[in-house]
Design a protein around this motif. Structure first.
Motif, PDB file in Angstrom:
ATOM      1  N   ALA A 170     -40.782  -9.101   7.456  1.00 23.83           N
ATOM      2  CA  ALA A 170     -40.305  -8.200   8.500  1.00 23.83           C
ATOM      3  C   ALA A 170     -41.384  -8.044   9.560  1.00 23.83           C
ATOM      4  O   ALA A 170     -42.536  -7.744   9.244  1.00 23.83           O
ATOM      5  CB  ALA A 170     -39.938  -6.846   7.906  1.00 23.83           C
ATOM      6  N   ALA A 221     -38.340 -10.712  12.961  1.00 24.17           N
ATOM      7  CA  ALA A 221     -37.444 -10.530  11.810  1.00 24.17           C
ATOM      8  C   ALA A 221     -37.313  -9.041  11.478  1.00 24.17           C
ATOM      9  O   ALA A 221     -38.321  -8.383  11.205  1.00 24.17           O
ATOM     10  CB  ALA A 221     -37.978 -11.286  10.602  1.00 24.17           C
ATOM     11  N   LYS A 249     -31.373 -15.660   6.339  1.00 22.44           N
ATOM     12  CA  LYS A 249     -30.801 -15.136   5.097  1.00 22.44           C
ATOM     13  C   LYS A 249     -31.704 -14.034   4.563  1.00 22.44           C
ATOM     14  O   LYS A 249     -32.917 -14.204   4.449  1.00 22.44           O
ATOM     15  CB  LYS A 249     -30.671 -16.238   4.051  1.00 22.44           C
ATOM     16  CG  LYS A 249     -30.057 -15.749   2.739  1.00 22.44           C
ATOM     17  CD  LYS A 249     -29.891 -16.878   1.717  1.00 22.44           C
ATOM     18  CE  LYS A 249     -29.238 -16.377   0.441  1.00 22.44           C
ATOM     19  NZ  LYS A 249     -29.046 -17.468  -0.555  1.00 22.44           N
ATOM     20  N   HIS A 250     -31.090 -12.909   4.234  1.00 25.41           N
ATOM     21  CA  HIS A 250     -31.818 -11.763   3.695  1.00 25.41           C
ATOM     22  C   HIS A 250     -31.363 -11.540   2.250  1.00 25.41           C
ATOM     23  O   HIS A 250     -30.176 -11.316   1.990  1.00 25.41           O
ATOM     24  CB  HIS A 250     -31.527 -10.516   4.531  1.00 25.41           C
ATOM     25  CG  HIS A 250     -31.765 -10.714   5.993  1.00 25.41           C
ATOM     26  ND1 HIS A 250     -33.038 -10.757   6.540  1.00 25.41           N
ATOM     27  CD2 HIS A 250     -30.893 -10.929   7.025  1.00 25.41           C
ATOM     28  CE1 HIS A 250     -32.942 -10.957   7.841  1.00 25.41           C
ATOM     29  NE2 HIS A 250     -31.649 -11.068   8.154  1.00 25.41           N
ATOM     30  N   TYR A 259     -26.566 -12.362   5.924  1.00 32.51           N
ATOM     31  CA  TYR A 259     -27.191 -13.186   6.961  1.00 32.51           C
ATOM     32  C   TYR A 259     -27.173 -12.451   8.300  1.00 32.51           C
ATOM     33  O   TYR A 259     -26.246 -11.697   8.607  1.00 32.51           O
ATOM     34  CB  TYR A 259     -26.424 -14.507   7.116  1.00 32.51           C
ATOM     35  CG  TYR A 259     -26.382 -15.342   5.861  1.00 32.51           C
ATOM     36  CD1 TYR A 259     -27.265 -16.405   5.670  1.00 32.51           C
ATOM     37  CD2 TYR A 259     -25.455 -15.069   4.857  1.00 32.51           C
ATOM     38  CE1 TYR A 259     -27.226 -17.176   4.511  1.00 32.51           C
ATOM     39  CE2 TYR A 259     -25.407 -15.832   3.701  1.00 32.51           C
ATOM     40  CZ  TYR A 259     -26.291 -16.878   3.533  1.00 32.51           C
ATOM     41  OH  TYR A 259     -26.250 -17.630   2.382  1.00 32.51           O
ATOM     42  N   TYR A 264     -24.303  -4.767   2.379  1.00 28.72           N
ATOM     43  CA  TYR A 264     -24.624  -4.340   3.740  1.00 28.72           C
ATOM     44  C   TYR A 264     -23.500  -3.406   4.211  1.00 28.72           C
ATOM     45  O   TYR A 264     -22.340  -3.655   3.919  1.00 28.72           O
ATOM     46  CB  TYR A 264     -24.690  -5.557   4.669  1.00 28.72           C
ATOM     47  CG  TYR A 264     -24.898  -5.188   6.128  1.00 28.72           C
ATOM     48  CD1 TYR A 264     -26.170  -5.102   6.657  1.00 28.72           C
ATOM     49  CD2 TYR A 264     -23.808  -4.894   6.963  1.00 28.72           C
ATOM     50  CE1 TYR A 264     -26.364  -4.730   7.983  1.00 28.72           C
ATOM     51  CE2 TYR A 264     -23.997  -4.512   8.279  1.00 28.72           C
ATOM     52  CZ  TYR A 264     -25.272  -4.434   8.784  1.00 28.72           C
ATOM     53  OH  TYR A 264     -25.470  -4.052  10.089  1.00 28.72           O
ATOM     54  N   LEU A 273     -36.022  -7.859   8.839  1.00 23.99           N
ATOM     55  CA  LEU A 273     -36.108  -7.729   7.387  1.00 23.99           C
ATOM     56  C   LEU A 273     -36.687  -9.025   6.850  1.00 23.99           C
ATOM     57  O   LEU A 273     -36.554 -10.079   7.469  1.00 23.99           O
ATOM     58  CB  LEU A 273     -34.693  -7.515   6.836  1.00 23.99           C
ATOM     59  CG  LEU A 273     -34.502  -6.979   5.419  1.00 23.99           C
ATOM     60  CD1 LEU A 273     -35.098  -5.581   5.272  1.00 23.99           C
ATOM     61  CD2 LEU A 273     -33.007  -6.939   5.086  1.00 23.99           C
ATOM     62  N   ASP A 274     -37.353  -8.979   5.705  1.00 24.57           N
ATOM     63  CA  ASP A 274     -37.818 -10.213   5.079  1.00 24.57           C
ATOM     64  C   ASP A 274     -36.662 -11.214   5.028  1.00 24.57           C
ATOM     65  O   ASP A 274     -35.511 -10.840   4.755  1.00 24.57           O
ATOM     66  CB  ASP A 274     -38.314  -9.947   3.663  1.00 24.57           C
ATOM     67  CG  ASP A 274     -39.587  -9.102   3.614  1.00 24.57           C
ATOM     68  OD1 ASP A 274     -40.141  -8.807   4.687  1.00 24.57           O
ATOM     69  OD2 ASP A 274     -40.004  -8.740   2.501  1.00 24.57           O
ATOM     70  N   ALA A 275     -36.953 -12.477   5.284  1.00 28.20           N
ATOM     71  CA  ALA A 275     -35.877 -13.455   5.417  1.00 28.20           C
ATOM     72  C   ALA A 275     -36.378 -14.868   5.160  1.00 28.20           C
ATOM     73  O   ALA A 275     -37.584 -15.136   5.156  1.00 28.20           O
ATOM     74  CB  ALA A 275     -35.276 -13.379   6.822  1.00 28.20           C
TER      75      ALA A 275
END
Length: 221
Positions: free
Chosen positions: A160, A105, A130-131, A140, A4, A107-109
């Motif tokens: 997402a 969300a 958590k991603h 996270y 990230y 992002l998918d998590a």
């Protein structure tokens, strides 16, 4: 493996807006020691602060934004441990939105943790996502000051755009104006206890971007 925030620019990443009903331009939220207007306000009277901030919004706007690494001695002066450790620098992005606004969300998590931190000035309802995915290092995203009854349960898989929480009111969000504290926490940051640290000290600056990097790139409108 991309760390990230570089992971956010991968071609397979779809970063969705955290809120879907933002109107107008954001109010720049300055809660730093440089804002002398705050010297005239009882900062623990958050209902009054809410009114003050709403009064500063431009016509047609309903949100505000600000805060990463902002120095806020005056906001934490009633927290003995934080004062003793000189943790005055804010690690989150404060996003002021209307009460009960839904969080989606980005992002998918997977929901890693949910909880309620009671007490004046604390997080109230909070959730940690958590991603993880191919091509980037897991990280996270943390959200505080939420309605505890609205939180998605631990281990829930989110796509997402899926709703996972709502903004809490004064009695359930730690007695704060209506907003969420968005903080990015790396795996290293989680191991060092930053799930429960929303502020750092100046001595932490050399490593803080490896532990709790700037959340702004993660926030889309």
């Amino acid at each position: 493996m991309l760390p990230y925030p570089y992971a956010l620019y991968g071609r397979h990443i779809r970063l969705a807006p955290l809120f879907d009903a933002l109107k107008g331009d954001p109010l720049p939220l300055d809660l730093s020691i440089e804002n002398h207007l705050l010297e005239q306000i009882d900062l623990r009277d958050q209902r009054n602060l809410q009114s003050v901030l709403e009064g500063q919004m431009a016509a047609g706007s309903n949100w505000g934004l600000g805060g990463y690494l902002e120095r806020r001695d005056h906001l934490v002066r009633d927290c003995p441990q934080m004062v003793a450790e000189e943790r005055y620098y804010h690690l989150g992005l404060d996003i002021m939105v209307p009460l009960n606004s839904a969080l989606h969300a980005p992002l998918d998590a997977v929901v890693s943790q949910v909880g309620y931190e009671k007490g004046e000035g604390n997080y109230g309802g909070f959730i940690l996502l958590k991603h993880a995915g191919p091509g980037f290092e897991a990280f996270y995203s943390f959200y505080g000051h939420l309605n505890p009854a609205s939180l998605s349960p631990a281990a829930t898989h989110l796509k997402a755009g899926d709703e996972f929480a709502r903004i809490g009111d004064f009695h359930e969000n730690g007695n704060w104006y209506h907003h969420t504290h968005l903080q990015i926490i790396t795996a290293s940051g989680l191991k060092k206890g930053y799930l429960h640290k929303g502020y750092c000290a100046r001595k932490d600056f050399p490593e803080i971007t490896a532990l709790c990097p700037d959340p702004l790139p993660f926030f889309r409108t």
